[in-house]
Design a protein around this motif. Structure first.
Motif, PDB file in Angstrom:
ATOM      1  N   GLY A 195      37.668  34.771  37.545  1.00 16.02           N
ATOM      2  CA  GLY A 195      37.259  35.941  38.328  1.00 16.02           C
ATOM      3  C   GLY A 195      35.755  36.080  38.497  1.00 16.02           C
ATOM      4  N   GLU A 241      51.175  41.813  43.193  1.00 11.73           N
ATOM      5  CA  GLU A 241      50.702  41.881  44.578  1.00 11.73           C
ATOM      6  C   GLU A 241      51.275  43.082  45.324  1.00 11.73           C
ATOM      7  N   ARG A 248      43.060  47.264  45.665  1.00 15.06           N
ATOM      8  CA  ARG A 248      42.835  45.815  45.770  1.00 15.06           C
ATOM      9  C   ARG A 248      42.302  45.274  44.434  1.00 15.06           C
ATOM     10  N   GLU A 291      43.865  42.510  41.789  1.00 17.51           N
ATOM     11  CA  GLU A 291      43.106  41.314  41.392  1.00 17.51           C
ATOM     12  C   GLU A 291      42.965  41.251  39.857  1.00 17.51           C
ATOM     13  N   LYS A 338      46.354  40.214  38.303  1.00 17.09           N
ATOM     14  CA  LYS A 338      46.671  38.781  38.436  1.00 17.09           C
ATOM     15  C   LYS A 338      46.022  37.962  37.327  1.00 17.09           C
ATOM     16  N   ARG A 339      45.007  38.536  36.684  1.00 16.65           N
ATOM     17  CA  ARG A 339      44.221  37.762  35.711  1.00 16.65           C
ATOM     18  C   ARG A 339      44.454  38.150  34.254  1.00 16.65           C
TER      19      ARG A 339
END
Lengths: 341, 341
Positions: free
Chosen positions: A228, A288, A322, A326, A329-330
């Motif tokens: 990231g 997502e 958003r 993100e 996802k990490r």
């Protein structure tokens, strides 16, 4: 039936909480003086001389909670009170917050910092109604800085400045309110804590945290695409202050597990009023597209995003969502549960 | 031949540096006002309105360095000057410090924090003679707190307090000076930074750092016996302030690579004068017995231990050396070199 309060009553409660936070902070600073020796030589009796640093800190912690509880009981005898010290001493770890008017207090967040005289410690006082924190006060006594909010009336930072006091609206960067980076988490300050669970076990919380930190920090393209490349990683040792700095816009993303209600209630009130977003640390099955739910106070799993301005083609809220996705996802889900959850 | 200074001359230089740090900090705070909009509406011309946050920060950084350099040149025209901005603009990365009287200045350490209005940024000014930093000033303008030292005259913290100024000797916990934990690094606050090198490569600096952080943090017995179970891990995003907090005794162990002279010169002066120890981040072949050498300014590899009191059977210095060896056993050598090193 849910109790209601008039605007004037809520403003009174807010004013009272602000003053209470500062008076409680004064007791913490007096504890510091004992340890640095300034007042120590004058005021400490023989018995106190025998106490070591840890004893003094524990006693100060209990003293501050007792003081805050007494003051609240005297002014609002029909309100509930949940404090870290009294709660921890009991056996139940059930959810304790219901619709009643409830004060949720951490007399000293950042105890290790306090022991070491590192100024990142604070008093945290929240007023919760219908399970929602609607008033928050976070006071850093050594820096004489207070973060606070009253629902509908804004979130504020008061600090000592040139010998006087200055009041600024949160977030601090607000003309215009800063937008979130287009390639976030790249460009963001990521705030996180190592915590107390240090078991060296694949799948344990320490390793889930470390893997998540490294994903957020690594170069773009690294970590199998999860890198990231955040701009900076910060660890202060105080969840409450992490949230205050998110509300101020000083940090962009805070991700943490394991906190209790008193660690976060005031911070959640302030963050929301400043325009921030807070949801669960643990990614849903589909990061997502799954809905981004409001955090439940006491869930022990938190992901907070700072207040954000609108930009071309994207509202501040859309940008925050958003960044939540993100981050999800990490990061790896953490394992902090509680009875009743 | 080495130049010498009288006691009175050195005190003059110290007083000048203290004042200079505070005036430079004022320029940084004025830059903050521009960004929060307080002064912005009044003072910013049309051209400045077009500058974004990063432009303002870069310009402020250059302005502060130019201001500090001018003031020094006017008062001490025969002294050398090394500043981050002027140095970085040049191509040479050779050691630049020799026996000459030299000012080593970082106009703004913690630039990312400054951009985000997180108060952990500072001005750093050191006076170096015969390659040794002998005067240090670290000023945090947003907190109105200054750490400083003059060799032989002590290290000090000045902060705003109840509307006035308070001066305290470093380390802050000093009655008696706190001893280092017997089982260190267990019980210690470990200060470290993720830095800019984020390559996801086995053997790269990010992974060497992460492995070292995890060794320091993991439970005793974990990590193949390397688990250090530190009490807390802190990352502030300012090497200069990490050192100031080590000198204050707020952090116990600081381990970092990649810094330049201006990041650490003032901090080294203050830390040494407070009674701290600083050596190389990279463990020697035999961490248990190899000599603990004084750090070389500009080596880019630093391990600092806070001032420590004597205890039964162990002097403060012996305790510091014990903690150095315990840290060396747990960290991996970092790869930051420079031409001429």
């Amino acid at each position: 039936m849910a109790q209601t309060f008039t605007e004037a009553e809520l403003k009174d409660i807010y004013t009272f909480a602000l003053d209470l936070g500062r008076r409680a902070g004064k007791i913490l600073v007096d504890g510091v003086e004992k340890r640095t020796g300034a007042a120590g030589a004058r005021d400490m009796g023989k018995q106190e001389e025998k106490m070591n640093a840890v004893d003094i800190v524990t006693q100060t912690d209990l003293d501050v909670e007792a003081f805050v509880k007494d003051e609240i009981n005297r002014k609002y005898p029909d309100h509930k009170f949940i404090g870290e010290e009294t709660y921890s001493a009991g056996s139940s770890k059930q959810y304790l917050i219901d619709a009643s008017p409830t004060w949720v207090v951490d007399p000293l967040d950042g105890t290790v910092n306090y022991t070491h005289l590192f100024p990142m410690f604070c008093v945290s006082i929240a007023f919760v109604l219908n399970s929602q924190p609607i008033i928050g006060v976070i006071h850093q006594p050594l820096l004489d800085t207070t973060y606070s909010s009253l629902v509908g009336y804004g979130a504020w930072q008061d600090d000592a400045h040139d010998g006087g006091k200055q009041r600024k609206r949160l977030p601090l960067v607000n003309s215009p309110k800063a937008i979130l980076p287009k390639e976030a988490p790249k460009g963001c300050i990521f705030s996180c804590e190592w915590g107390k669970d240090r078991r060296d076990k694949e799948g344990g919380n320490m390793w889930r945290k470390v893997n998540s930190f490294v994903n957020m920090a690594a170069e773009i393209g690294g970590r199998g695409g999860k890198g990231g490349m955040v701009h900076g990683v910060r660890s202060l040792g105080s969840a409450t202050l992490d949230l205050a700095y998110i509300a101020a816009g000083s940090f962009d993303i805070w991700w943490e597990g394991g906190c209790w209600e008193w660690d976060v209630a005031a911070g959640i009130a302030i963050l929301r009023e400043a325009g921030g977003l807070i949801t669960s640390a643990n990614p849903p099955p589909n990061p997502e597209t799954d809905p981004i739910e409001e955090v439940r106070l006491g869930s022990r799993l938190y992901l907070a995003i700072r207040p954000a301005g609108d930009s071309e083609g994207e509202t501040g809220r859309q940008a925050q969502e958003r960044v939540v996705r993100e981050a999800w996802k990490r990061v790896q889900g953490l394992d902090y549960s509680r009875p009743g959850a």
